[in-house]
Design a protein around this motif. Structure first.
Motif, short mmCIF file in Angstrom:
data_model
loop_
_atom_site.label_atom_id
_atom_site.label_comp_id
_atom_site.label_asym_id
_atom_site.label_seq_id
_atom_site.Cartn_x
_atom_site.Cartn_y
_atom_site.Cartn_z
N ALA A 60 93.71 -51.78 -13.35
CA ALA A 60 92.36 -51.21 -13.34
C ALA A 60 91.55 -51.76 -12.18
CB ALA A 60 91.65 -51.53 -14.65
N VAL A 62 87.33 -51.93 -10.89
CA VAL A 62 85.91 -51.68 -11.13
C VAL A 62 85.18 -52.01 -9.84
CG1 VAL A 62 83.84 -52.32 -12.43
CG2 VAL A 62 86.06 -52.18 -13.60
N LEU A 83 86.79 -47.37 -12.10
CA LEU A 83 85.42 -47.18 -12.57
C LEU A 83 84.47 -47.55 -11.44
CD1 LEU A 83 83.23 -46.73 -14.76
CD2 LEU A 83 83.56 -49.15 -15.41
N GLU A 109 86.07 -42.78 -13.36
CA GLU A 109 84.73 -42.53 -13.90
C GLU A 109 83.71 -43.01 -12.90
OE1 GLU A 109 83.53 -43.97 -17.81
OE2 GLU A 109 85.49 -43.38 -18.60
N TRP A 136 86.13 -51.34 -19.63
CA TRP A 136 87.15 -50.69 -18.78
C TRP A 136 88.41 -51.56 -18.73
CZ3 TRP A 136 87.13 -45.85 -17.07
CH2 TRP A 136 88.03 -45.48 -16.08
N ARG A 139 90.33 -51.54 -21.99
CA ARG A 139 91.09 -50.28 -22.17
C ARG A 139 92.34 -50.23 -21.32
NH1 ARG A 139 86.68 -45.97 -21.20
NH2 ARG A 139 88.27 -44.99 -19.96
N HIS A 140 92.31 -50.84 -20.13
CA HIS A 140 93.39 -50.60 -19.18
C HIS A 140 94.31 -51.78 -18.87
CE1 HIS A 140 92.02 -46.56 -18.41
NE2 HIS A 140 90.79 -47.01 -18.31
#
Length: 144
Positions: A60, A62, A83, A109, A136, A139-140
């Motif tokens: 992930a 961010v 994200l 997102e 985030w 979740r990932h």
């Protein structure tokens, strides 16, 4: 004399992140952990360039108030769920994030923090960024 020129050297920042990631991935205490990147400002671009180079091993990404547009052609290669978090009142950076968002072909997102400006100095803005980023990553991120 110190200058801010290195903060815009996305290739250098990304290369350092790739090397740190490879080192962590080979350490007995960390090799089974999921890997996520969090970048702010130009660090968001560096995180995306590094994620594009490493590939699906990055669980992930961010970017907070970031400049993902500076990742250039690497955006189309990013496979990691991404994200992008931007202050609602940071119009210039928001426009740049929207352009970059359209170039991403991964799960993605774009989230706006209400009433927040570029540095997220408004009451509760950074707390909301932290909550969104943590969600985030929860979740990932996945163990190896």
């Amino acid at each position: 004399m110190l200058s801010g020129r290195l903060r815009f050297d996305i290739a250098l920042l990304a290369a350092r992140l790739v090397e740190a990631t490879r080192w962590i991935a080979n350490q007995p205490d960390t090799q089974r952990l999921g890997i996520g990147y969090f970048g702010a400002s130009t660090g968001g671009a560096a995180a995306l360039v590094a994620a594009a180079e490493i590939g699906p091993a990055i669980d992930a990404v961010v970017s907070r108030g970031g400049r993902p547009d500076l990742a250039g052609d690497a955006l189309e290669q990013v496979q990691s769920p991404t994200l992008l978090i931007v202050g609602e009142r940071d119009k210039e950076v928001l426009d740049l994030n929207r352009i970059a968002f359209a170039q991403l072909h991964c799960e993605k997102e774009l989230t706006l923090i209400p009433r927040a400006t570029h540095l997220f100095e408004e009451t509760g803005a950074l707390e909301e960024v932290a909550r969104l980023a943590a969600d985030w990553f929860r979740r990932h991120l996945r163990p190896r």
